[in-house]
Design an enzyme around this catalytic site. Structure first.
Site, mmCIF file in Angstrom:
data_model
loop_
_atom_site.group_PDB
_atom_site.id
_atom_site.type_symbol
_atom_site.label_atom_id
_atom_site.label_comp_id
_atom_site.label_asym_id
_atom_site.label_seq_id
_atom_site.Cartn_x
_atom_site.Cartn_y
_atom_site.Cartn_z
ATOM 1 N N SER A 1 45.484 40.782 41.186
ATOM 2 C CA SER A 1 46.113 41.969 41.779
ATOM 3 C C SER A 1 45.893 43.218 40.933
ATOM 4 O O SER A 1 45.614 43.134 39.733
ATOM 5 C CB SER A 1 47.625 41.749 41.934
HETATM 6 N N1 SAH Z 1 48.971 36.404 41.007
HETATM 7 C C1 SAH Z 1 47.521 36.335 41.053
HETATM 8 C C2 SAH Z 1 47.001 36.948 42.332
HETATM 9 C C3 SAH Z 1 46.136 35.986 43.052
HETATM 10 S S1 SAH Z 1 45.755 36.397 44.721
HETATM 11 C C4 SAH Z 1 46.888 36.939 39.811
HETATM 12 O O1 SAH Z 1 47.601 37.569 39.016
HETATM 13 O O2 SAH Z 1 45.696 36.772 39.604
HETATM 14 C C5 SAH Z 1 46.878 35.335 45.597
HETATM 15 C C6 SAH Z 1 46.715 33.864 45.383
HETATM 16 O O3 SAH Z 1 47.611 33.205 46.288
HETATM 17 C C7 SAH Z 1 45.336 33.297 45.695
HETATM 18 O O4 SAH Z 1 44.829 32.666 44.553
HETATM 19 C C8 SAH Z 1 45.590 32.301 46.837
HETATM 20 O O5 SAH Z 1 44.777 31.151 46.763
HETATM 21 C C9 SAH Z 1 47.053 31.955 46.625
HETATM 22 N N2 SAH Z 1 47.756 31.402 47.789
HETATM 23 C C10 SAH Z 1 47.629 31.743 49.099
HETATM 24 N N3 SAH Z 1 48.449 31.004 49.862
HETATM 25 C C11 SAH Z 1 49.128 30.163 49.020
HETATM 26 C C12 SAH Z 1 50.101 29.135 49.214
HETATM 27 N N4 SAH Z 1 50.560 28.781 50.420
HETATM 28 N N5 SAH Z 1 50.566 28.497 48.123
HETATM 29 C C13 SAH Z 1 50.113 28.805 46.854
HETATM 30 N N6 SAH Z 1 49.175 29.737 46.632
HETATM 31 C C14 SAH Z 1 48.686 30.421 47.693
#
Ligand code: SAH
Length: 247
Positions: A98
């Site tokens: 993000s």
């Molecule tokens: N917090 C992360 C942002 C990653 S983007 C960082 O700091 O890098 C959001 C993430 O949510 C992705 O990796 C995606 O695979 C995950 N995601 C999407 N749906 C999800 C679910 N149902 N359960 C767990 N993770 C999920």
């Protein structure tokens, strides 16, 4: 050649120094870039205060953003140039780390204190989890894409974030074994708020979550469970997150 044969001890030392200096330079260069990023975030929070109601970032959040090495969570090919730009970046598997401003804002909106137990849904790179780990007692984080979860877990271990537990699974269900949570942060956007997450919030706890359809306007929302168990919802900011998926 003669030059090599006659190389003095002093010139060997000089060569060794030349080899060491670039790494040291890169490290402090990252520190300088990170300080610049934090200044940019502070200004961005001030500029968006009419939306968010946040006039300035909490000092603990500023300190966490100043210390967590974002470059360690960014893919190697983007590390030098892009780690400290105030932008989301690709981390593989179609997902993103993000935007730092959003990481800071969500961490702040979650009202975390040093004794808080926090749940994050969407571990991704592990960067947001590392920032939360600086603010909270323990962070539980769930990632649905196995390779991302495994890699994030390795990074967090290597950097000695000992108060973070990573699970591979569907975050829709929360993590009932460790519930209730003082704060829950969701970093992927569902169309509707998963009911189990509301249930796993402590009285007085906060859920910070982007809500809305894929590739369309989403709204960053804060849900507070009051001491009487009532849910109060606030729309904070229009945002764009990757979609929340299900297994
Ligand atoms: N917090 C992360 C942002 C990653 S983007 C960082 O700091 O890098 C959001 C993430 O949510 C992705 O990796 C995606 O695979 C995950 N995601 C999407 N749906 C999800 C679910 N149902 N359960 C767990 N993770 C999920």
């Amino acid at each position: 050649m003669v030059i090599i044969d006659s190389m003095s001890r002093a010139s060997v030392t000089a060569i060794a120094l030349v080899l060491v200096v670039p790494t040291a330079y890169t490290q402090s260069n990252f520190d300088i870039q990170r300080a610049g990023m934090v200044e940019e975030i502070i200004r961005a929070v001030e500029q968006t205060s009419s939306y968010t109601g946040k006039l300035q970032l909490d000092n603990h959040v500023v300190e966490a953003m100043r210390t967590v090495p974002r470059h360690e969570f960014v893919p190697i090919e983007l590390r030098e140039i892009s780690s400290y730009l105030n932008r989301p970046l690709p981390i593989g598997n179609g997902q993103t780390i993000s935007q730092p401003y959003i990481v800071a804002l969500m961490s702040d909106l979650a009202n975390i204190s040093p004794d808080s137990i926090v749940l994050e849904i969407g571990t991704g790179s592990g960067y947001q989890a590392a920032v939360l780990a600086k603010l909270a007692k323990h962070v539980y984080t769930i990632e649905i894409i196995e390779p991302l979860g495994l890699y994030a877990s390795e990074t967090l271990d290597r950097l000695k974030y000992t108060n973070v537990s990573v699970k591979i699974g569907d975050g829709y269900l929360g993590w009932p074994e460790y519930a209730p949570f003082d704060a829950i942060i969701v970093t992927a956007a569902p169309e509707q708020i998963p009911e189990p997450l509301i249930q796993q919030l402590k009285l007085g706890g906060r859920l910070v979550i982007p809500v809305g359809p894929k590739d369309q306007a989403q709204s960053l929302q804060v849900l507070e469970k009051t001491s009487s168990g009532e849910i109060q919802r606030t729309d904070v900011l229009p945002v764009r997150f990757v979609p929340f998926t299900r297994k």
